[in-house]
Enzyme design. Structure first.
Site, short mmCIF file in Angstrom:
data_model
loop_
_atom_site.label_atom_id
_atom_site.label_comp_id
_atom_site.label_asym_id
_atom_site.label_seq_id
_atom_site.Cartn_x
_atom_site.Cartn_y
_atom_site.Cartn_z
NE ARG A 101 7.44 6.86 68.30
CZ ARG A 101 8.00 5.82 68.93
NH1 ARG A 101 8.10 4.67 68.32
NH2 ARG A 101 8.47 5.95 70.17
CE1 TYR A 143 14.66 13.53 56.00
CE2 TYR A 143 13.80 14.53 58.01
CZ TYR A 143 13.65 14.19 56.68
OH TYR A 143 12.49 14.53 56.03
CG HIS A 144 14.84 17.54 60.35
ND1 HIS A 144 14.90 16.62 61.37
CD2 HIS A 144 13.53 17.62 60.01
CE1 HIS A 144 13.67 16.16 61.63
NE2 HIS A 144 12.82 16.75 60.81
CB SER A 191 17.86 15.30 62.98
OG SER A 191 17.29 15.31 61.68
CB THR A 237 11.33 18.47 56.50
OG1 THR A 237 10.84 18.42 57.84
CG2 THR A 237 12.81 18.79 56.58
CE1 TYR A 244 2.14 6.78 56.03
CE2 TYR A 244 3.35 8.83 56.39
CZ TYR A 244 2.24 8.03 56.61
OH TYR A 244 1.22 8.48 57.43
NE ARG A 302 10.09 2.54 53.43
CZ ARG A 302 9.34 1.46 53.29
NH1 ARG A 302 9.17 0.64 54.29
NH2 ARG A 302 8.77 1.19 52.14
CE1 TYR A 357 10.21 9.20 72.41
CE2 TYR A 357 11.09 10.54 70.63
CZ TYR A 357 10.69 9.31 71.13
OH TYR A 357 10.79 8.19 70.32
CG ASN A 395 20.27 8.12 49.62
OD1 ASN A 395 20.37 7.36 48.66
ND2 ASN A 395 19.11 8.65 49.98
CE LYS A 437 13.90 15.50 53.26
NZ LYS A 437 12.92 15.13 52.24
N1 USQ Z 1 8.11 12.64 69.70
C1 USQ Z 1 7.67 12.26 70.96
N2 USQ Z 1 7.39 10.95 71.16
C2 USQ Z 1 7.52 9.99 70.20
C3 USQ Z 1 7.96 10.40 68.90
C4 USQ Z 1 8.26 11.73 68.69
O1 USQ Z 1 7.52 13.08 71.87
O2 USQ Z 1 7.26 8.81 70.46
C5 USQ Z 1 8.38 14.07 69.43
C6 USQ Z 1 9.76 14.33 68.84
O3 USQ Z 1 10.74 14.45 69.84
C7 USQ Z 1 9.52 15.60 68.03
C8 USQ Z 1 8.06 15.48 67.58
O4 USQ Z 1 7.47 14.48 68.43
O5 USQ Z 1 9.62 16.71 68.86
C9 USQ Z 1 7.90 15.06 66.14
O6 USQ Z 1 8.61 13.87 65.93
P1 USQ Z 1 8.34 12.91 64.68
O7 USQ Z 1 9.15 11.67 64.89
O8 USQ Z 1 6.88 12.78 64.42
O9 USQ Z 1 8.91 13.80 63.48
P2 USQ Z 1 10.40 14.06 62.95
O10 USQ Z 1 11.43 13.16 63.54
O11 USQ Z 1 10.65 15.50 63.03
O12 USQ Z 1 10.31 13.63 61.43
C10 USQ Z 1 9.08 13.41 60.73
C11 USQ Z 1 9.40 12.62 59.46
C12 USQ Z 1 10.32 13.45 58.60
C13 USQ Z 1 9.66 14.80 58.32
C14 USQ Z 1 9.34 15.50 59.63
C15 USQ Z 1 8.57 16.80 59.48
O13 USQ Z 1 10.01 11.37 59.81
O14 USQ Z 1 10.61 12.73 57.39
O15 USQ Z 1 10.54 15.60 57.59
O16 USQ Z 1 8.48 14.64 60.40
S1 USQ Z 1 8.98 17.95 60.76
O17 USQ Z 1 8.87 17.29 62.05
O18 USQ Z 1 8.06 19.07 60.67
O19 USQ Z 1 10.35 18.36 60.52
#
Ligand code: USQ
Length: 385
Positions: A241, A181-182, A179, A144, A11, A35, A255, A118, A185
């Site tokens: 999304r 994943y995080h 998570s 992140t 991306y 991916r 959520y 990985n 990092k």
């Molecule tokens: N969330 C919702 N509804 C949804 C999707 C997500 O309420 O439909 C909430 C999640 O629970 C979370 C927040 O929105 O609290 C952010 O979720 P996200 O899916 O946008 O982000 P995240 O899973 O944390 O991961 C994404 C990227 C990741 C990057 C990270 C930055 O996939 O690669 O490292 O954003 S950060 O979030 O600042 O850690």
């Protein structure tokens, strides 16, 4: 400059490959399509198909006359990385080559194990390949904001001055990710900091928030140059999304309580930030950490913004709280510093109503391709599978 972009099919990796090639750099774009494989294995296909790297590079060259060198291979394989670094002799490495999905890393043992192996292996190999074949090169690594978690104190930019029993020292800011994943990092950052101290690497570690959008100047040259745009629960990030949900008439999936606050940025600002890091390299033996986001929003604030703009466009957007599949604070303090990039000259794109409307319009072009079955969360944080 000779730039190696690891994870060049992703991306961010693909728009970065085009951006730097377009600016006249010698770009080497590397990927093993992990991916893509995970997306097809989990039925998480993006909104529109994207050609693979060799094809994308051809389309790009036909559109603007600039070349992107493509190498297909696995950054977790040190033999491959050794040959690559020895041949390319990079002056800078931009390292995106990691499994990027938090939900995927929480799906079960196999997915957790793959993410850990990985991500750590790729970073470890990058470090060793630099030390052996390109010791002066500047490593720009994508971390992140999630490394910090959601602490009840202000989030500083990478480091924290600690005073204890009358003595002071600067340490890496405490990290507690939400998570696996995080957490990989977090471990990457520790590895980098160790090798910066012992082997004088030059490292910029970028703490990036969730990114939104898919239009960059280079992607506008040809539709087939757009990055992969996910809206599923595995790879889709919040704003992307919500845009797809609004266009498809699906209630926005908040959520839990929706107080989760993060720092977001436009994909065009990812490119700007990485370019600023590249243009301002650190010294050998220095590790710079930059918080890479532009604006903070809670999930509820974002849902309200998308609803207001969507309703204005006649989309009749609904917002619905659903049980939170993640284990995370839903109502918390969040105040993160992001002055580093401003000092380097970042001119941020702000998420105005006009920008939201423009992105909703861009997503609407693909309305017929939205699969509503990909929207609801499938991975729960507290299941052991
Ligand atoms: N969330 C919702 N509804 C949804 C999707 C997500 O309420 O439909 C909430 C999640 O629970 C979370 C927040 O929105 O609290 C952010 O979720 P996200 O899916 O946008 O982000 P995240 O899973 O944390 O991961 C994404 C990227 C990741 C990057 C990270 C930055 O996939 O690669 O490292 O954003 S950060 O979030 O600042 O850690």
């Amino acid at each position: 400059m000779r730039i190696l972009i690891l994870g060049g099919d992703g991306y961010l990796g693909w728009p970065s490959s085009m951006h730097f090639a377009n600016k006249g750099h010698e770009v080497w774009s590397v990927d093993n399509y992990l991916r893509r494989d995970i997306a097809s294995e989990t039925d998480s296909d993006p909104l529109f198909p994207n050609p693979k790297l060799p094809e994308r590079a051809k389309i790009f060259e036909a559109a603007c006359g600039k070349k992107i060198n493509v190498v297909e291979g696995d950054c977790a394989d040190f033999e491959f990385m050794s040959e690559l670094f020895e041949k390319v002799q990079p002056e800078a490495v931009i390292h995106y080559a990691e499994q990027p999905s938090a939900p995927y890393s929480m799906r079960g043992f196999d997915e957790a194990s793959l993410t850990l192996d990985n991500n750590l292996k790729a970073t470890f190999n990058v470090i060793w390949a630099i030390m052996k074949y390109a010791p002066d090169c500047h490593l720009i690594k994508l971390g992140t904001m999630g490394e910090y978690g959601t602490p009840n104190i202000d989030i500083e930019e990478g480091w924290l001055d600690v005073e204890h029993k009358g003595r002071k020292q600067k340490f890496l800011y405490p990290r507690q990710a939400g998570s696996l994943y995080h957490t990989t990092k977090v471990l990457d950052t520790d590895l980098l900091w160790f090798y910066v101290r012992t082997h004088e690497l030059r490292v910029t570690d970028l703490m990036q928030g969730p990114v939104y959008g898919f239009i960059t100047p280079e992607a506008e040259m040809d539709d087939r140059l757009k990055p992969n745009f996910h809206y599923d629960d595995i790879f889709g990030t919040l704003i992307n999304r919500f845009l797809v949900q609004a266009v498809s008439g699906t209630p926005l999936t908040v959520y839990g309580k929706g107080g989760q606050t993060r720092g977001y940025l436009d994909i065009r600002d990812t490119l700007q930030c990485v370019e600023l890091a590249l243009k301002n390299p650190v010294e050998k033996g220095e590790m710079r950490i930059l918080n890479q986001f532009v604006e903070q929003f809670s999930v509820n604030e974002m849902a309200d913004r998308v609803k207001t703009v969507g309703d204005h466009m006649g989309l009749n957007v609904e917002v619905k709280s659903i049980p939170n599949p993640r284990k995370e604070a839903e109502d918390h303090y969040y105040n993160a510093a992001n002055t580093g990039f401003k000092e380097l000259g970042l001119k941020p794109h702000i998420l105005t109503d006009d920008v939201l409307a423009e992105m909703l319009g861009q997503v609407a072009d693909y309305k017929g391709q939205i699969d509503k079955d990909k929207i609801m969360p499938r991975v729960s944080w507290n299941k052991v599978a």
